[in-house]
Design an enzyme around this catalytic site. Structure first.
Site, PDB file in Angstrom:
ATOM      1  N   LYS A 175      28.719  36.512  97.381  1.00 15.27           N
ATOM      2  CA  LYS A 175      29.500  37.555  98.048  1.00 15.27           C
ATOM      3  C   LYS A 175      29.224  38.890  97.358  1.00 15.27           C
ATOM      4  O   LYS A 175      29.699  39.151  96.265  1.00 15.27           O
ATOM      5  CB  LYS A 175      31.009  37.271  97.992  1.00 15.27           C
ATOM      6  CG  LYS A 175      31.754  38.205  98.966  1.00 15.27           C
ATOM      7  CD  LYS A 175      33.153  38.593  98.540  1.00 15.27           C
ATOM      8  CE  LYS A 175      33.247  39.736  97.606  1.00 15.27           C
ATOM      9  NZ  LYS A 175      32.874  41.079  98.127  1.00 15.27           N
ATOM     10  N   GLU A 250      31.191  38.980  83.645  1.00 13.77           N
ATOM     11  CA  GLU A 250      30.568  40.152  83.014  1.00 13.77           C
ATOM     12  C   GLU A 250      31.380  41.349  83.468  1.00 13.77           C
ATOM     13  O   GLU A 250      31.368  41.701  84.641  1.00 13.77           O
ATOM     14  CB  GLU A 250      29.113  40.311  83.468  1.00 13.77           C
ATOM     15  CG  GLU A 250      28.229  39.106  83.215  1.00 13.77           C
ATOM     16  CD  GLU A 250      27.964  38.846  81.753  1.00 13.77           C
ATOM     17  OE1 GLU A 250      28.260  39.724  80.909  1.00 13.77           O
ATOM     18  OE2 GLU A 250      27.495  37.737  81.442  1.00 13.77           O
ATOM     19  N   CYS A 284      27.660  49.321  83.312  1.00 15.02           N
ATOM     20  CA  CYS A 284      28.587  48.692  82.358  1.00 15.02           C
ATOM     21  C   CYS A 284      28.133  48.890  80.926  1.00 15.02           C
ATOM     22  O   CYS A 284      28.943  48.842  80.008  1.00 15.02           O
ATOM     23  CB  CYS A 284      28.750  47.218  82.691  1.00 15.02           C
ATOM     24  SG  CYS A 284      27.193  46.397  82.925  1.00 15.02           S
ATOM     25  N   GLU A 381      37.149  53.037  80.367  1.00 13.73           N
ATOM     26  CA  GLU A 381      35.845  53.055  81.020  1.00 13.73           C
ATOM     27  C   GLU A 381      35.912  54.023  82.200  1.00 13.73           C
ATOM     28  O   GLU A 381      36.767  53.875  83.074  1.00 13.73           O
ATOM     29  CB  GLU A 381      35.482  51.654  81.532  1.00 13.73           C
ATOM     30  CG  GLU A 381      34.123  51.642  82.196  1.00 13.73           C
ATOM     31  CD  GLU A 381      33.723  50.268  82.707  1.00 13.73           C
ATOM     32  OE1 GLU A 381      34.534  49.625  83.384  1.00 13.73           O
ATOM     33  OE2 GLU A 381      32.576  49.856  82.440  1.00 13.73           O
TER      34      GLU A 381
HETATM   35  P1  NAP Z   1      35.168  45.186  91.243  1.00 13.52           P
HETATM   36  O1  NAP Z   1      36.074  46.050  91.984  1.00 13.52           O
HETATM   37  O2  NAP Z   1      35.715  44.350  90.158  1.00 13.52           O
HETATM   38  O3  NAP Z   1      34.411  44.282  92.328  1.00 13.52           O
HETATM   39  C1  NAP Z   1      33.430  43.334  91.976  1.00 13.52           C
HETATM   40  C2  NAP Z   1      33.330  42.294  93.080  1.00 13.52           C
HETATM   41  O4  NAP Z   1      34.568  41.547  93.144  1.00 13.52           O
HETATM   42  C3  NAP Z   1      33.134  42.875  94.471  1.00 13.52           C
HETATM   43  O5  NAP Z   1      32.296  42.021  95.205  1.00 13.52           O
HETATM   44  C4  NAP Z   1      34.551  42.859  95.018  1.00 13.52           C
HETATM   45  O6  NAP Z   1      34.616  42.897  96.428  1.00 13.52           O
HETATM   46  C5  NAP Z   1      35.057  41.555  94.464  1.00 13.52           C
HETATM   47  N1  NAP Z   1      36.528  41.411  94.447  1.00 13.52           N
HETATM   48  C6  NAP Z   1      37.455  42.396  94.399  1.00 13.52           C
HETATM   49  N2  NAP Z   1      38.700  41.856  94.383  1.00 13.52           N
HETATM   50  C7  NAP Z   1      38.546  40.500  94.422  1.00 13.52           C
HETATM   51  C8  NAP Z   1      39.449  39.388  94.434  1.00 13.52           C
HETATM   52  N3  NAP Z   1      40.772  39.556  94.396  1.00 13.52           N
HETATM   53  N4  NAP Z   1      38.939  38.135  94.469  1.00 13.52           N
HETATM   54  C9  NAP Z   1      37.605  37.938  94.484  1.00 13.52           C
HETATM   55  N5  NAP Z   1      36.699  38.952  94.499  1.00 13.52           N
HETATM   56  C10 NAP Z   1      37.156  40.222  94.456  1.00 13.52           C
HETATM   57  O7  NAP Z   1      33.989  45.998  90.551  1.00 13.52           O
HETATM   58  P2  NAP Z   1      33.119  47.142  91.213  1.00 13.52           P
HETATM   59  O8  NAP Z   1      34.075  48.222  91.596  1.00 13.52           O
HETATM   60  O9  NAP Z   1      32.232  46.585  92.249  1.00 13.52           O
HETATM   61  O10 NAP Z   1      32.173  47.513  89.981  1.00 13.52           O
HETATM   62  C11 NAP Z   1      32.581  48.320  88.927  1.00 13.52           C
HETATM   63  C12 NAP Z   1      32.964  47.527  87.687  1.00 13.52           C
HETATM   64  O11 NAP Z   1      32.026  46.497  87.398  1.00 13.52           O
HETATM   65  C13 NAP Z   1      33.020  48.347  86.431  1.00 13.52           C
HETATM   66  O12 NAP Z   1      34.243  48.153  85.766  1.00 13.52           O
HETATM   67  C14 NAP Z   1      31.878  47.844  85.577  1.00 13.52           C
HETATM   68  O13 NAP Z   1      32.042  47.963  84.215  1.00 13.52           O
HETATM   69  C15 NAP Z   1      31.731  46.455  86.000  1.00 13.52           C
HETATM   70  N6  NAP Z   1      30.373  45.963  85.804  1.00 13.52           N
HETATM   71  C16 NAP Z   1      30.112  45.129  84.769  1.00 13.52           C
HETATM   72  C17 NAP Z   1      28.833  44.653  84.550  1.00 13.52           C
HETATM   73  C18 NAP Z   1      28.527  43.707  83.421  1.00 13.52           C
HETATM   74  O14 NAP Z   1      27.481  43.089  83.432  1.00 13.52           O
HETATM   75  N7  NAP Z   1      29.374  43.546  82.447  1.00 13.52           N
HETATM   76  C19 NAP Z   1      27.810  45.029  85.399  1.00 13.52           C
HETATM   77  C20 NAP Z   1      28.107  45.878  86.462  1.00 13.52           C
HETATM   78  C21 NAP Z   1      29.397  46.328  86.650  1.00 13.52           C
HETATM   79  P3  NAP Z   1      34.824  44.318  97.185  1.00 13.52           P
HETATM   80  O15 NAP Z   1      33.579  45.055  96.999  1.00 13.52           O
HETATM   81  O16 NAP Z   1      35.103  43.937  98.578  1.00 13.52           O
HETATM   82  O17 NAP Z   1      35.996  44.988  96.502  1.00 13.52           O
END
Ligand code: NAP
Ligand code: MG
Length: 477
Positions: A175, A250, A284, A381
């Site tokens: 997804k 992650e 990240c 962050e």
């Molecule tokens: P996010 O809001 O956490 O979303 C990540 C994924 O989770 C998306 O596919 C999102 O779908 C889904 N999601 C959201 N709510 C959910 C729920 N209740 N149940 C299951 N899935 C759910 O993160 P983002 O806004 O895409 O990315 C930014 C964040 O990612 C930053 O905080 C960054 O640090 C982190 N990040 C970490 C790494 C690493 O390797 N450590 C790498 C890249 C990014 P939707 O898109 O539909 O909301």
């Protein structure tokens, strides 16, 4: 009709999806909507989970390893042949510079190549148990693995999750983030072309709250591989708890960049802007907290600001561009709120923080000094093009400040004194750290975080092992 997939890929079929709400796909450089993508409902997630289980049981799990290697190598080849198409699509959808998008698409092919080869190297053990007889372990696949991915590196992170899971013999339901599902769908298409059996890799865009939640709680899903925010990561862990589903997470970061006066600090000043402003700070691993030894602080800041001002910001389709727009209007507003907070508190914005003229979600990279350790911009962050620099005098006190954070993903240490560099690297609480370099991600090596930056590791053999269960078998004498 677009020339790229916009439907759900379930059990080898491209389906429109019954979700009334379709996902609007926006080009961040122009603010134009250029596609619409189907959005999966909880029912469709259930269909995908069942098809994934059927594909697992009816052949993928028991396929000879050499045959699985061949199919994953085919997929690596198909990705490689489509790097330009994938890169154009990613740049249009995320706003990242085309050169970076090409590199990421090619890196995705290499990830599949690595895990295709790794299949022949995932070994159990023979164990000399006390009572004699013969004892050995098997590493067995789990079943259906869910991959839930973010919008910042949509294609590459999808490859990180999918490749080790498939290589270990699991099926995968992917997804992607709602903002950026296009290259994940194309990965599904390329997997079909490469000859992967139906249901082995399925791609189901949809909202986190419906599709993501349904996937994370489906009883057939044995493991959730997640990359995203710490907040949603914690939700996933709670959702997984009732069934004791395996999770690997992650999450976010607030990584340090530590520069000692004995380093080649001019080189560090020249190279460090892109350690935080690459991908417009939406990384990240972004080194967003800088610790500069006091004796070189002023000179370092001047050179860092000059290097930042020389970055080429603009149209991501332009070959020379180094920094494109941010992914969305809300993401830009969030970064601007941190910059406004720093300004209101009397901190010094040495350059940037403003919007260039014209459309697109652009934000000029901001360099902030004079921050205190309680400032939000220092502690949280930001996930945008904002960096804070502070001077330090004492190594022990600096390390205390470095580790005074809930995050622990990445970081850099710059010093020409090798014992000091290693001493500091050992003491930084993070899963990954680089010395005299900002390169912290390698396909062959484990990547992940300490503390609230995550659980488990992507990449390397660690990721593949974490997609298996260990079974111990004892044969009596
Ligand atoms: P996010 O809001 O956490 O979303 C990540 C994924 O989770 C998306 O596919 C999102 O779908 C889904 N999601 C959201 N709510 C959910 C729920 N209740 N149940 C299951 N899935 C759910 O993160 P983002 O806004 O895409 O990315 C930014 C964040 O990612 C930053 O905080 C960054 O640090 C982190 N990040 C970490 C790494 C690493 O390797 N450590 C790498 C890249 C990014 P939707 O898109 O539909 O909301
Ligand atoms: Mg989000």
């Amino acid at each position: 009709m677009s020339d790229f997939p916009t439907q759900l890929l379930i059990n080898g079929q491209w389906l429109d999806g019954s979700g009334a709400k379709r996902l609007a796909i926006v080009n961040p450089a122009t603010e134009e909507t250029f596609a619409e993508v189907s959005s999966a409902t909880a029912d469709e997630i259930g269909q995908a989970a069942e098809a994934g289980q059927a594909a697992f049981e009816s052949g993928w799990r028991d396929m000879p390893p050499g045959e699985r290697t061949r199919l994953l190598r085919n997929l690596a080849k198909r990705i490689h042949e489509n790097v330009e198409t994938l890169a154009q699509l990613e740049t249009r959808n995320v706003g990242k510079p085309i050169g970076d998008a090409r590199w990421e698409a090619d890196a995705g092919a290499k990830v599949f190549d690595y895990y295709a080869g790794a299949i022949g190297h995932l070994c159990g053990q023979t164990i000399p148990v006390a009572r004699g007889g013969f004892d050995f372990t098997l590493r067995q696949p789990m079943g259906v693995i869910a991959a839930i991915t973010p919008w910042n590196f949509p294609f590459l992170i999808a490859c990180w999750k999918v490749a080790p899971a498939l290589a270990a013999g699991n099926s995968v339901v992917l997804k992607p983030a709602s903002l950026t599902p296009l290259t994940a769908l194309m990965l599904g298409q390329l997997a079909q072309e490469a000859g992967l059996p139906d249901g082995v890799l399925q791609v189901v865009p949809g909202s986190g709250s419906e599709a993501g939640n349904a996937l994370a709680t489906h009883p057939l899903v044995r493991k959730i591989g997640f990359t995203g925010s710490t907040e949603v990561g914690a939700t996933i862990m709670k959702l997984a708890a009732d069934d004791i589903k395996r999770v690997s997470l992650e999450l976010g970061g607030k990584s340090p960049n530590i520069v000692f006066a004995d380093a080649d600090w001019q080189r560090a000043a020249a190279e460090s802007p892109m350690s935080v402003f690459a991908n417009t700070g939406q990384d990240c691993c972004a080194r967003s907290r800088m610790f500069i030894e006091q004796s070189v602080f002023d000179g370092f800041v001047d050179q860092f600001v000059a290097a930042t001002e020389s970055l080429k910001i603009g149209n991501p389709m332009d070959e020379a561009t180094q920094v494109g727009p941010m992914v969305s209007a809300p993401q830009r507003e969030l970064s601007e709120s941190y910059i406004a907070g720093a300004r209101d508190a009397g901190r010094e914005i040495r350059t940037g923080g403003d919007r260039p003229n014209g459309g697109g979600f652009y934000l000029n990279p901001a360099v902030v000094t004079g921050v205190e350790t309680e400032d939000r911009a220092w502690r949280e962050e930001i996930f945008g093009p904002v960096v804070c620099l502070r001077p330090f005098t004492d190594e022990t006190e600096m390390l205390r400040e470095v580790n005074d954070t809930n995050f622990g993903l990445s970081g850099s240490v710059w010093s020409n004194d090798l014992s000091r560099a290693l001493r500091v690297a050992r003491q930084v609480e993070s899963g990954v750290i680089s010395i005299n370099s900002h390169s912290s991600v390698h396909t062959e090596a484990p990547f992940g975080g300490f503390k609230r930056s995550g659980l488990g590791r992507d990449l390397g053999m660690s990721a593949m092992e974490a997609c298996t269960e260990v079974k111990n078998i004892y044969v009596g004498e």
